[in-house]
Design a protein around this motif. Structure first.
Motif, PDB file in Angstrom:
ATOM      1  N   ASP A   1       0.851  -1.183   0.000  1.00 39.76           N
ATOM      2  CA  ASP A   1       0.000   0.000   0.000  1.00 39.76           C
ATOM      3  C   ASP A   1       0.891   1.239   0.000  1.00 39.76           C
ATOM      4  O   ASP A   1       1.393   1.648   1.048  1.00 39.76           O
ATOM      5  CB  ASP A   1      -0.899   0.013   1.235  1.00 39.76           C
ATOM      6  N   PRO A   2       1.105   1.846  -1.175  1.00 43.41           N
ATOM      7  CA  PRO A   2       1.992   3.005  -1.225  1.00 43.41           C
ATOM      8  C   PRO A   2       1.433   4.238  -0.520  1.00 43.41           C
ATOM      9  O   PRO A   2       2.179   5.167  -0.242  1.00 43.41           O
ATOM     10  CB  PRO A   2       2.149   3.259  -2.724  1.00 43.41           C
ATOM     11  N   LEU A   3       0.138   4.237  -0.206  1.00 45.61           N
ATOM     12  CA  LEU A   3      -0.439   5.384   0.492  1.00 45.61           C
ATOM     13  C   LEU A   3      -0.136   5.351   1.991  1.00 45.61           C
ATOM     14  O   LEU A   3      -0.143   6.394   2.643  1.00 45.61           O
ATOM     15  CB  LEU A   3      -1.946   5.440   0.247  1.00 45.61           C
ATOM     16  N   ARG A   4       0.163   4.168   2.504  1.00 46.93           N
ATOM     17  CA  ARG A   4       0.521   4.047   3.922  1.00 46.93           C
ATOM     18  C   ARG A   4       1.869   4.743   4.137  1.00 46.93           C
ATOM     19  O   ARG A   4       2.811   4.555   3.368  1.00 46.93           O
ATOM     20  CB  ARG A   4       0.620   2.580   4.321  1.00 46.93           C
ATOM     21  N   ASP A   5       1.976   5.556   5.122  1.00 46.40           N
ATOM     22  CA  ASP A   5       3.209   6.276   5.457  1.00 46.40           C
ATOM     23  C   ASP A   5       3.693   7.189   4.331  1.00 46.40           C
ATOM     24  O   ASP A   5       4.885   7.425   4.180  1.00 46.40           O
ATOM     25  CB  ASP A   5       4.336   5.303   5.831  1.00 46.40           C
ATOM     26  N   SER A   6       2.779   7.706   3.534  1.00 48.01           N
ATOM     27  CA  SER A   6       3.177   8.567   2.413  1.00 48.01           C
ATOM     28  C   SER A   6       3.090  10.055   2.747  1.00 48.01           C
ATOM     29  O   SER A   6       3.262  10.891   1.860  1.00 48.01           O
ATOM     30  CB  SER A   6       2.307   8.272   1.183  1.00 48.01           C
ATOM     31  N   GLU A   7       2.877  10.376   4.013  1.00 49.55           N
ATOM     32  CA  GLU A   7       2.748  11.783   4.413  1.00 49.55           C
ATOM     33  C   GLU A   7       3.991  12.572   3.991  1.00 49.55           C
ATOM     34  O   GLU A   7       5.124  12.145   4.202  1.00 49.55           O
ATOM     35  CB  GLU A   7       2.564  11.886   5.924  1.00 49.55           C
ATOM     36  N   GLY A   8       3.766  13.711   3.342  1.00 47.02           N
ATOM     37  CA  GLY A   8       4.862  14.549   2.876  1.00 47.02           C
ATOM     38  C   GLY A   8       5.289  14.231   1.457  1.00 47.02           C
ATOM     39  O   GLY A   8       6.142  14.914   0.893  1.00 47.02           O
ATOM     40  N   PHE A   9       4.720  13.185   0.868  1.00 46.51           N
ATOM     41  CA  PHE A   9       5.059  12.796  -0.498  1.00 46.51           C
ATOM     42  C   PHE A   9       3.808  12.794  -1.364  1.00 46.51           C
ATOM     43  O   PHE A   9       2.724  12.457  -0.896  1.00 46.51           O
ATOM     44  CB  PHE A   9       5.691  11.399  -0.526  1.00 46.51           C
ATOM     45  N   THR A  10       3.986  13.176  -2.605  1.00 45.91           N
ATOM     46  CA  THR A  10       2.907  13.102  -3.576  1.00 45.91           C
ATOM     47  C   THR A  10       3.392  12.304  -4.778  1.00 45.91           C
ATOM     48  O   THR A  10       4.593  12.197  -5.020  1.00 45.91           O
ATOM     49  CB  THR A  10       2.456  14.504  -4.046  1.00 45.91           C
ATOM     50  N   PHE A  11       2.436  11.770  -5.500  1.00 43.77           N
ATOM     51  CA  PHE A  11       2.799  10.988  -6.678  1.00 43.77           C
ATOM     52  C   PHE A  11       2.847  11.912  -7.881  1.00 43.77           C
ATOM     53  O   PHE A  11       1.863  12.564  -8.218  1.00 43.77           O
ATOM     54  CB  PHE A  11       1.792   9.858  -6.917  1.00 43.77           C
ATOM     55  N   ASP A  12       4.003  11.984  -8.523  1.00 40.70           N
ATOM     56  CA  ASP A  12       4.202  12.811  -9.709  1.00 40.70           C
ATOM     57  C   ASP A  12       4.165  11.909 -10.942  1.00 40.70           C
ATOM     58  O   ASP A  12       5.117  11.202 -11.236  1.00 40.70           O
ATOM     59  CB  ASP A  12       5.538  13.541  -9.612  1.00 40.70           C
ATOM     60  N   GLU A  13       3.041  11.933 -11.630  1.00 40.59           N
ATOM     61  CA  GLU A  13       2.824  11.092 -12.811  1.00 40.59           C
ATOM     62  C   GLU A  13       3.899  11.337 -13.872  1.00 40.59           C
ATOM     63  O   GLU A  13       4.359  10.405 -14.528  1.00 40.59           O
ATOM     64  CB  GLU A  13       1.428  11.386 -13.382  1.00 40.59           C
ATOM     65  N   ASN A  14       4.333  12.595 -14.025  1.00 47.78           N
ATOM     66  CA  ASN A  14       5.346  12.919 -15.033  1.00 47.78           C
ATOM     67  C   ASN A  14       6.706  12.310 -14.689  1.00 47.78           C
ATOM     68  O   ASN A  14       7.421  11.847 -15.582  1.00 47.78           O
ATOM     69  CB  ASN A  14       5.476  14.433 -15.214  1.00 47.78           C
ATOM     70  N   GLN A  15       7.077  12.330 -13.413  1.00 51.09           N
ATOM     71  CA  GLN A  15       8.344  11.713 -12.998  1.00 51.09           C
ATOM     72  C   GLN A  15       8.321  10.216 -13.279  1.00 51.09           C
ATOM     73  O   GLN A  15       9.272   9.651 -13.826  1.00 51.09           O
ATOM     74  CB  GLN A  15       8.596  11.930 -11.508  1.00 51.09           C
ATOM     75  N   ALA A  16       7.237   9.577 -12.896  1.00 47.33           N
ATOM     76  CA  ALA A  16       7.116   8.132 -13.134  1.00 47.33           C
ATOM     77  C   ALA A  16       7.155   7.840 -14.634  1.00 47.33           C
ATOM     78  O   ALA A  16       7.857   6.930 -15.080  1.00 47.33           O
ATOM     79  CB  ALA A  16       5.827   7.600 -12.511  1.00 47.33           C
ATOM     80  N   ALA A  17       6.427   8.633 -15.407  1.00 50.93           N
ATOM     81  CA  ALA A  17       6.359   8.421 -16.860  1.00 50.93           C
ATOM     82  C   ALA A  17       7.712   8.643 -17.529  1.00 50.93           C
ATOM     83  O   ALA A  17       8.043   7.972 -18.510  1.00 50.93           O
ATOM     84  CB  ALA A  17       5.310   9.346 -17.468  1.00 50.93           C
ATOM     85  N   LYS A  18       8.508   9.570 -16.996  1.00 53.79           N
ATOM     86  CA  LYS A  18       9.838   9.836 -17.560  1.00 53.79           C
ATOM     87  C   LYS A  18      10.715   8.593 -17.484  1.00 53.79           C
ATOM     88  O   LYS A  18      11.375   8.221 -18.454  1.00 53.79           O
ATOM     89  CB  LYS A  18      10.485  11.010 -16.811  1.00 53.79           C
ATOM     90  N   PHE A  19      10.710   7.920 -16.345  1.00 49.72           N
ATOM     91  CA  PHE A  19      11.551   6.740 -16.174  1.00 49.72           C
ATOM     92  C   PHE A  19      10.997   5.533 -16.940  1.00 49.72           C
ATOM     93  O   PHE A  19      11.750   4.794 -17.571  1.00 49.72           O
ATOM     94  CB  PHE A  19      11.746   6.426 -14.684  1.00 49.72           C
ATOM     95  N   ILE A  20       9.695   5.350 -16.897  1.00 50.64           N
ATOM     96  CA  ILE A  20       9.082   4.257 -17.660  1.00 50.64           C
ATOM     97  C   ILE A  20       9.308   4.480 -19.150  1.00 50.64           C
ATOM     98  O   ILE A  20       9.664   3.555 -19.884  1.00 50.64           O
ATOM     99  CB  ILE A  20       7.584   4.126 -17.327  1.00 50.64           C
ATOM    100  N   GLY A  21       9.135   5.717 -19.605  1.00 50.27           N
ATOM    101  CA  GLY A  21       9.350   6.046 -21.013  1.00 50.27           C
ATOM    102  C   GLY A  21      10.777   5.770 -21.459  1.00 50.27           C
ATOM    103  O   GLY A  21      11.008   5.210 -22.530  1.00 50.27           O
TER     104      GLY A  21
END
Length: 173
Positions: free
Chosen positions: A16-36
């Motif tokens: 569960d990536p939402l558990r203990d995720s306080e202070g972090f947000t998911f950046d779709e562009n960052q993830a897409a850059k590495f996957i791309g």
């Protein structure tokens, strides 16, 4: 089709990536850059698919998205270490090799030091050798680095990637 955020949150069982995720947000562009990068620049290096683009399975995309997509307000990544358990013959080695290439070529950290580490030299070189073969098959990566017998370097920013082991008495492993 699921977004990278949806993949990151649902594709990995018992995580569960939402558990203990306080202070972090998911950046779709960052993830897409590495996957791309992985899907556009990295290739299979062995077997019947050798030379063909590495198209990630949803579970592999979820791993990459979680590693690189979660950032804090300063752009720092949530995860510094990643450990995943995947049964044999499911593409762990090629995924690790592609992630190492992605970090080496698109992270833009001057003086980056990337290591493939294992208990002995032969094991340590498995992922590194696969990364080296990916680099050789990519004109984009080849023009940005130099390949040596035991390392890949970027003279422009002083970065290197090498395999290390703990099998010698003089080494710390």
């Amino acid at each position: 089709m699921k977004t990278l955020y949806e993949l990151a949150c649902t594709e990995i069982p018992n995580y569960d990536p939402l558990r203990d995720s306080e202070g972090f947000t998911f950046d779709e562009n960052q993830a897409a850059k590495f996957i791309g990068f992985i899907e556009e620049c990295c290739t299979h290096v062995k077997g019947e698919w050798a030379g063909k683009p590495l198209v990630l399975n949803p579970w592999q995309k979820a791993i990459v998205a979680n590693i690189f997509g979660w950032i804090d307000e300063n752009g720092l990544r949530r995860y510094r270490e990643v450990l995943f358990y995947i049964p044999r013959k499911n593409g762990k080695t090629i995924l690790c090799a592609a992630i190492a290439c992605a970090i080496f070529f698109i992270d833009n950290e001057p003086g980056a030091e990337i290591y493939s580490a294992a208990a002995n030299e032969e094991q340590a070189k498995i992922v590194w050798d696969m990364s080296k073969q990916m680099v050789k098959q990519s004109p984009e990566m080849m023009e940005r680095c130099k390949l040596f017998q035991h390392s890949i370097t970027k003279e422009l920013d002083g970065s290197f990637y090498k395999a290390v082991s703990s099998d010698a008495h003089t080494k710390h492993g």
